[in-house]
Design a protein around this motif. Structure first.
Motif, PDB file in Angstrom:
ATOM      1  N   ASP A 105       5.257 -54.903  55.513  1.00 15.98           N
ATOM      2  CA  ASP A 105       5.779 -55.628  54.289  1.00 15.98           C
ATOM      3  C   ASP A 105       5.086 -57.119  54.301  1.00 15.98           C
ATOM      4  O   ASP A 105       6.019 -58.185  54.298  1.00 15.98           O
ATOM      5  N   GLN A 106       3.762 -57.312  54.699  1.00 17.05           N
ATOM      6  CA  GLN A 106       3.112 -58.380  54.844  1.00 17.05           C
ATOM      7  C   GLN A 106       3.837 -59.275  55.988  1.00 17.05           C
ATOM      8  O   GLN A 106       3.791 -60.631  55.800  1.00 17.05           O
ATOM      9  N   LYS A 107       4.384 -58.926  56.899  1.00 13.73           N
ATOM     10  CA  LYS A 107       4.634 -59.633  58.044  1.00 13.73           C
ATOM     11  C   LYS A 107       4.239 -59.097  59.333  1.00 13.73           C
ATOM     12  O   LYS A 107       4.238 -57.876  59.530  1.00 13.73           O
ATOM     13  N   PHE A 114       5.229 -58.267  63.055  1.00 17.50           N
ATOM     14  CA  PHE A 114       6.043 -58.138  63.945  1.00 17.50           C
ATOM     15  C   PHE A 114       5.513 -58.068  65.408  1.00 17.50           C
ATOM     16  O   PHE A 114       4.706 -57.377  65.349  1.00 17.50           O
ATOM     17  N   HIS A 119       8.801 -66.719  62.907  1.00 14.01           N
ATOM     18  CA  HIS A 119      10.521 -66.677  62.852  1.00 14.01           C
ATOM     19  C   HIS A 119      10.841 -65.784  64.171  1.00 14.01           C
ATOM     20  O   HIS A 119      10.278 -64.623  64.286  1.00 14.01           O
ATOM     21  N   PHE A 159      -3.654 -60.629  56.904  1.00 11.44           N
ATOM     22  CA  PHE A 159      -2.907 -60.403  55.955  1.00 11.44           C
ATOM     23  C   PHE A 159      -3.509 -60.223  54.419  1.00 11.44           C
ATOM     24  O   PHE A 159      -4.745 -60.298  54.464  1.00 11.44           O
ATOM     25  N   CYS A 186       9.184 -62.174  67.701  1.00 13.44           N
ATOM     26  CA  CYS A 186       9.224 -63.051  66.388  1.00 13.44           C
ATOM     27  C   CYS A 186       8.447 -62.022  65.423  1.00 13.44           C
ATOM     28  O   CYS A 186       7.856 -60.937  65.589  1.00 13.44           O
ATOM     29  N   ALA A 187       8.596 -62.593  64.067  1.00 15.72           N
ATOM     30  CA  ALA A 187       7.871 -62.097  63.120  1.00 15.72           C
ATOM     31  C   ALA A 187       7.136 -63.307  62.410  1.00 15.72           C
ATOM     32  O   ALA A 187       7.693 -64.352  62.301  1.00 15.72           O
ATOM     33  N   ILE A 188       5.959 -63.139  61.999  1.00 18.50           N
ATOM     34  CA  ILE A 188       4.677 -63.945  61.318  1.00 18.50           C
ATOM     35  C   ILE A 188       4.625 -63.744  60.236  1.00 18.50           C
ATOM     36  O   ILE A 188       4.283 -62.640  59.826  1.00 18.50           O
ATOM     37  N   THR A 189       4.790 -64.489  59.089  1.00 13.74           N
ATOM     38  CA  THR A 189       4.700 -64.488  57.698  1.00 13.74           C
ATOM     39  C   THR A 189       3.079 -64.686  57.357  1.00 13.74           C
ATOM     40  O   THR A 189       2.276 -65.412  58.170  1.00 13.74           O
TER      41      THR A 189
END
Length: 190
Positions: A48-50, A52, A79, A15, A70-73
């Motif tokens: 957008d800094q996620k 997917f 998530h 990230f 899922c989506a990882i932040t």
């Protein structure tokens, strides 16, 4: 992003804040055993800094197959995506077409750090003149199709992954610390 790959080959992902996702695993819904990224095949996309992720997993313990969406932040929180897999993959595909997808470098193809050229400094926007045409967006920022610097025209080539040193060929320039533009009339490699 459009073709499936073993997820362990797509890792690590970095990230903009420097956080890295090196491993990924999920529990099997049938037996509860851990299913690692090497047992998952799918796609990843940074937007957008996620991060997917859409994949199909095969449990090595009980052979149960299941979907992972899922989506990882950037703070490494996972998530769950509550969309049908087909719709989620369609959403990922449409976003990959509109924006710029970060493709991770394959560690097997990277040379030693001593062989790498030094990082390239970014050229200030004040020294550039940009076209109005936009080819996509990266981290919410528009990417101009072309620019002019020192009387020569350059076309957008690629994005440098945030957190990694930027490297450019002799006919390329670095703009805004992560956009690489190639000289329009540069000889093409054979």
């Amino acid at each position: 992003m459009t073709r499936n790959d073993q997820l362990s080959r797509l890792l690590p992902q970095r990230f903009a804040n420097g956080t890295q996702i090196r491993r990924f695993a999920k529990p099997c819904p049938r037996c509860g055993g851990t299913v690692e990224a090497r047992d998952m095949e799918g796609q990843m996309m940074m937007l957008d800094q996620k991060l997917f992720l859409a994949a199909h997993a095969a449990c090595p313990h009980c052979d149960h197959r299941f979907g992972v969406a899922c989506a990882i932040t950037a703070d490494k929180r996972v998530h769950r995506v509550r969309l049908p897999m087909w719709l989620y993959k369609l959403w990922m595909k449409s976003n990959a077409r509109r924006g710029v997808t970060i493709v991770p470098a394959d560690p097997q193809w990277q040379g030693e750090e001593d062989d790498a050229p030094p990082p390239v400094p970014s050229i200030a926007d004040a020294e550039l003149s940009f076209d109005d045409a936009i080819v996509g967006r990266f981290q919410g920022e528009a990417i101009p199709e072309a620019c002019e610097w020192q009387g020569r025209r350059y076309r957008f080539e690629r994005v440098v992954q945030p957190g990694l040193p930027a490297q450019c060929a002799a006919h390329e320039i670095l703009v805004r610390a992560h956009l690489v533009y190639a000289l329009e009339d540069a000889p093409q490699p054979a």
